[in-house]
Design a protein around this motif. Structure first.
Motif, PDB file in Angstrom:
ATOM      1  N   TYR A 198     -45.955 -14.255  31.362  1.00 32.94           N
ATOM      2  CA  TYR A 198     -47.142 -15.086  31.550  1.00 32.94           C
ATOM      3  C   TYR A 198     -48.391 -14.215  31.423  1.00 32.94           C
ATOM      4  N   LEU A 199     -49.383 -14.702  30.682  1.00 29.27           N
ATOM      5  CA  LEU A 199     -50.644 -13.968  30.470  1.00 29.27           C
ATOM      6  C   LEU A 199     -51.804 -14.844  30.913  1.00 29.27           C
ATOM      7  N   LEU A 200     -52.483 -14.424  31.961  1.00 30.77           N
ATOM      8  CA  LEU A 200     -53.664 -15.124  32.464  1.00 30.77           C
ATOM      9  C   LEU A 200     -54.921 -14.540  31.830  1.00 30.77           C
ATOM     10  N   VAL A 201     -55.801 -15.418  31.320  1.00 37.92           N
ATOM     11  CA  VAL A 201     -57.073 -14.983  30.731  1.00 37.92           C
ATOM     12  C   VAL A 201     -58.209 -15.575  31.550  1.00 37.92           C
ATOM     13  N   THR A 202     -59.038 -14.702  32.102  1.00 36.78           N
ATOM     14  CA  THR A 202     -60.152 -15.127  32.959  1.00 36.78           C
ATOM     15  C   THR A 202     -61.445 -14.442  32.521  1.00 36.78           C
ATOM     16  N   LYS A 203     -62.568 -15.020  32.942  1.00 34.47           N
ATOM     17  CA  LYS A 203     -63.888 -14.432  32.659  1.00 34.47           C
ATOM     18  C   LYS A 203     -64.424 -13.753  33.911  1.00 34.47           C
ATOM     19  N   HIS A 204     -65.235 -12.711  33.671  1.00 35.17           N
ATOM     20  CA  HIS A 204     -65.970 -12.076  34.766  1.00 35.17           C
ATOM     21  C   HIS A 204     -67.361 -11.691  34.272  1.00 35.17           C
ATOM     22  N   ASP A 205     -68.172 -11.115  35.149  1.00 35.26           N
ATOM     23  CA  ASP A 205     -69.594 -10.946  34.843  1.00 35.26           C
ATOM     24  C   ASP A 205     -69.931  -9.711  34.013  1.00 35.26           C
ATOM     25  N   SER A 206     -69.085  -8.703  34.012  1.00 37.83           N
ATOM     26  CA  SER A 206     -69.438  -7.463  33.313  1.00 37.83           C
ATOM     27  C   SER A 206     -69.147  -7.566  31.823  1.00 37.83           C
ATOM     28  N   ASP A 207     -69.391  -6.458  31.109  1.00 37.90           N
ATOM     29  CA  ASP A 207     -69.139  -6.394  29.662  1.00 37.90           C
ATOM     30  C   ASP A 207     -67.711  -5.910  29.369  1.00 37.90           C
ATOM     31  N   ASP A 208     -66.934  -5.637  30.411  1.00 35.84           N
ATOM     32  CA  ASP A 208     -65.635  -4.991  30.225  1.00 35.84           C
ATOM     33  C   ASP A 208     -64.557  -5.956  29.712  1.00 35.84           C
ATOM     34  N   ILE A 209     -63.688  -5.412  28.862  1.00 36.00           N
ATOM     35  CA  ILE A 209     -62.434  -6.068  28.499  1.00 36.00           C
ATOM     36  C   ILE A 209     -61.347  -5.359  29.296  1.00 36.00           C
ATOM     37  N   ILE A 210     -60.671  -6.092  30.187  1.00 36.52           N
ATOM     38  CA  ILE A 210     -59.753  -5.482  31.151  1.00 36.52           C
ATOM     39  C   ILE A 210     -58.327  -5.955  30.886  1.00 36.52           C
ATOM     40  N   PHE A 250     -52.070  -4.185  22.566  1.00 37.91           N
ATOM     41  CA  PHE A 250     -53.179  -5.048  22.999  1.00 37.91           C
ATOM     42  C   PHE A 250     -54.398  -4.870  22.094  1.00 37.91           C
ATOM     43  N   LEU A 251     -54.827  -3.633  21.909  1.00 37.26           N
ATOM     44  CA  LEU A 251     -56.040  -3.379  21.130  1.00 37.26           C
ATOM     45  C   LEU A 251     -55.866  -3.731  19.653  1.00 37.26           C
ATOM     46  N   TYR A 252     -54.701  -3.408  19.101  1.00 42.23           N
ATOM     47  CA  TYR A 252     -54.483  -3.701  17.677  1.00 42.23           C
ATOM     48  C   TYR A 252     -54.594  -5.202  17.427  1.00 42.23           C
ATOM     49  N   LEU A 253     -53.936  -6.011  18.239  1.00 43.83           N
ATOM     50  CA  LEU A 253     -53.983  -7.461  18.062  1.00 43.83           C
ATOM     51  C   LEU A 253     -55.365  -8.014  18.403  1.00 43.83           C
ATOM     52  N   PHE A 254     -55.992  -7.450  19.428  1.00 44.67           N
ATOM     53  CA  PHE A 254     -57.319  -7.913  19.854  1.00 44.67           C
ATOM     54  C   PHE A 254     -58.340  -7.733  18.724  1.00 44.67           C
ATOM     55  N   VAL A 255     -58.351  -6.547  18.124  1.00 44.60           N
ATOM     56  CA  VAL A 255     -59.301  -6.271  17.035  1.00 44.60           C
ATOM     57  C   VAL A 255     -58.949  -7.076  15.788  1.00 44.60           C
ATOM     58  N   SER A 256     -57.658  -7.297  15.553  1.00 44.08           N
ATOM     59  CA  SER A 256     -57.228  -8.041  14.373  1.00 44.08           C
ATOM     60  C   SER A 256     -57.598  -9.518  14.454  1.00 44.08           C
ATOM     61  N   LEU A 257     -57.578 -10.071  15.667  1.00 42.05           N
ATOM     62  CA  LEU A 257     -57.679 -11.524  15.806  1.00 42.05           C
ATOM     63  C   LEU A 257     -58.969 -12.017  16.445  1.00 42.05           C
ATOM     64  N   CYS A 258     -59.761 -11.112  17.004  1.00 43.19           N
ATOM     65  CA  CYS A 258     -60.980 -11.530  17.696  1.00 43.19           C
ATOM     66  C   CYS A 258     -62.219 -10.931  17.032  1.00 43.19           C
ATOM     67  N   SER A 259     -63.243 -11.729  16.879  1.00 43.55           N
ATOM     68  CA  SER A 259     -64.531 -11.247  16.374  1.00 43.55           C
ATOM     69  C   SER A 259     -65.431 -10.905  17.557  1.00 43.55           C
ATOM     70  N   ASP A 260     -66.588 -10.312  17.270  1.00 42.31           N
ATOM     71  CA  ASP A 260     -67.480  -9.929  18.364  1.00 42.31           C
ATOM     72  C   ASP A 260     -68.210 -11.119  18.984  1.00 42.31           C
ATOM     73  N   SER A 261     -67.918 -12.329  18.498  1.00 39.17           N
ATOM     74  CA  SER A 261     -68.538 -13.526  19.075  1.00 39.17           C
ATOM     75  C   SER A 261     -67.789 -14.039  20.306  1.00 39.17           C
ATOM     76  N   ILE A 262     -66.610 -13.456  20.595  1.00 39.78           N
ATOM     77  CA  ILE A 262     -65.898 -13.908  21.791  1.00 39.78           C
ATOM     78  C   ILE A 262     -66.692 -13.504  23.030  1.00 39.78           C
ATOM     79  N   LEU A 268     -63.857 -10.238  29.871  1.00 32.78           N
ATOM     80  CA  LEU A 268     -62.585 -10.950  29.909  1.00 32.78           C
ATOM     81  C   LEU A 268     -61.525 -10.063  30.563  1.00 32.78           C
ATOM     82  N   THR A 269     -60.697 -10.667  31.400  1.00 37.30           N
ATOM     83  CA  THR A 269     -59.566  -9.963  31.994  1.00 37.30           C
ATOM     84  C   THR A 269     -58.279 -10.624  31.528  1.00 37.30           C
ATOM     85  N   PHE A 270     -57.346  -9.806  31.074  1.00 41.10           N
ATOM     86  CA  PHE A 270     -56.036 -10.265  30.620  1.00 41.10           C
ATOM     87  C   PHE A 270     -54.994  -9.700  31.590  1.00 41.10           C
ATOM     88  N   THR A 271     -54.355 -10.587  32.349  1.00 41.23           N
ATOM     89  CA  THR A 271     -53.407 -10.167  33.380  1.00 41.23           C
ATOM     90  C   THR A 271     -52.001 -10.604  32.984  1.00 41.23           C
TER      91      THR A 271
END
Length: 423
Positions: A38-50, A110-122, A126-129
């Protein structure tokens, strides 16, 4: 419009028929487990991708501005479905302080798929747990399950795929374009983890049900046929926790084939015939009593053939003998053998809950780890909800605090929550 928080999920897998014979271009069948990631995706206030992965004691974060995201992406696979060397070069500096194998592989994928599938408009922040009810590193497809969860989450975030709509009881008559997309990209994630994967693990994790797989010789593409509507079958999965070397076991079988080509060839041919019979049984969206008994017989025969190839282990035989003694169903080793796991297809006409609990206690006393699970069921899924009680559970803190597989499944699991939808 993406709604936060959301959860993606994908199953693990077991090979039911075709271990070892698949190396010699014979077909094999793998099926989804009800044990899932299970992968939970949530938002938070900082600029970090966690990235939070408590099951392997891993937590890491990157500044979104440090990740080489592009303004637009083509989302097309690199030539020949190979990893992109330029992309690898661009993310490698972001992994320089990670010094353990499991952690590095998780972050790299994580990073390979993230860069491949996400643009900088996301969205920023974001936290991925990640939480898994699958034993990790036990040959049950945990890395592919994680890869499918990541791929589906990133694809949903960046609108490459539509929101999932199928309910758990729906029968899928054809493969969706969303599943094809997720399967292709999660295979790339598997390449990040394993280098040269077969593709069967990510296919099962994506489509669910079962998959028939056959490597072909030379340049002919492998055959991969999904059986998405395999009826759910009750299963006991027992991990001997006995270490083994897959390559050593494959070499052992190879030597036998060289030394006794006619005899061993007949064994491999018989394994192939078992797969073909099982495939015709498992194609149906139902399994009557007669068909179930045939499947049980095929499991018993297949285990005997694997024993004759010399890839069993005393601990695997202890599991089989106890299951036979308790008369709960038929048992065989799964995967390479030599330790690892055994599966027992439950004969529901013979088994009582008390009998099963007593058997599991026997396995516990031997130091084995046992899971009551099922074969078949749905593949990759998405949970988006407005239910307040569910939303209270869908926080990073709660996801991190789940203490057991049972707690994860009871709180947020696909078998417990009706709001899950599948592609």
């Amino acid at each position: 419009m993406v709604q936060f928080p959301f959860v993606t999920s994908a199953p693990g897998k077991v090979i039911i028929f075709g271990e070892h014979s698949a190396v010699y271009n014979k077909p094999a069948i793998a099926a989804a487990l009800s044990l899932r990631t299970y992968l939970l995706v949530t938002k938070h206030d900082s600029d970090d991708i966690i990235l939070e992965f408590p099951d392997i004691d891993f937590s890491y974060k990157w500044k979104k501005s440090d990740i080489p995201l592009k303004s637009t992406i083509s989302n097309k696979l690199h030539e020949d479905d190979e990893l992109n060397p330029e992309l690898i070069s661009s993310i490698t500096p972001l992994l320089s302080t990670i010094n353990t194998k499991y952690h590095y592989t998780a972050a790299y994928t994580f990073l390979y798929l993230f860069v491949s599938l996400c643009s900088d408009s996301i969205p920023s922040g974001l936290t991925f747990t990640v939480r898994s009810t699958l034993p990790i590193g036990a040959g049950l497809g945990s890395s592919a399950s994680i890869s499918v969860c990541l791929t589906s989450a990133f694809s949903y975030l960046n609108n490459h795929i539509d929101e999932a709509t199928f309910k758990s009881a729906d029968i899928n008559l054809k493969d969706s374009p969303e599943c094809s997309f997720i399967d292709s990209w999660s295979f790339i994630g598997e390449k990040c983890s394993h280098g040269n994967p077969s593709g069967i693990d990510n296919a099962v994790a994506t489509y669910g049900g079962a998959v028939l797989f056959q490597r072909m010789s030379n340049s002919i593409p492998s055959v991969r046929t999904s059986m998405r509507n395999l009826p759910v079958l009750n299963l006991l999965l027992t991990n001997t926790k006995t270490p083994r070397s897959t390559s050593d076991l494959v070499s052992k079988v190879s030597k036998l084939i060289v030394d006794l080509p006619i005899t061993s060839g007949l064994i491999l041919d018989t394994m192939e015939s078992i797969v073909k019979i099982a495939y015709n049984l498992m194609l149906r969206p139902f399994l009557d009593s007669e068909s179930k008994q045939k499947l049980l017989e095929l499991i018993r025969i297949n285990h005997g053939l694997l024993v004759s190839l010399g890839v069993s282990h005393p601990n695997l035989e202890k599991i089989k003998l106890l299951c036979d003694e308790f008369k709960v169903g038929e048992t065989k080793l799964t995967g390479a053998g030599g330790g690892g796991c055994a599966i027992t297809l439950i004969d529901d006409d013979l088994v009582t809950p008390l009998k099963l609990e007593n058997l599991i206690k026997e396995f516990d006393n031997l130091g084995f780890e046992t899971f009551k699970t099922s074969l078949g069921g749905k593949g990759v899924g998405l949970l988006v909800t407005r239910d307040e009680k569910l939303l209270e559970l869908m926080t990073v803190e709660n996801f991190m605090s789940f203490k057991s597989r049972d707690e994860i499944e009871e709180s947020i699991g696909c078998l417990s929550v009706d709001e899950w939808r599948y592609w």
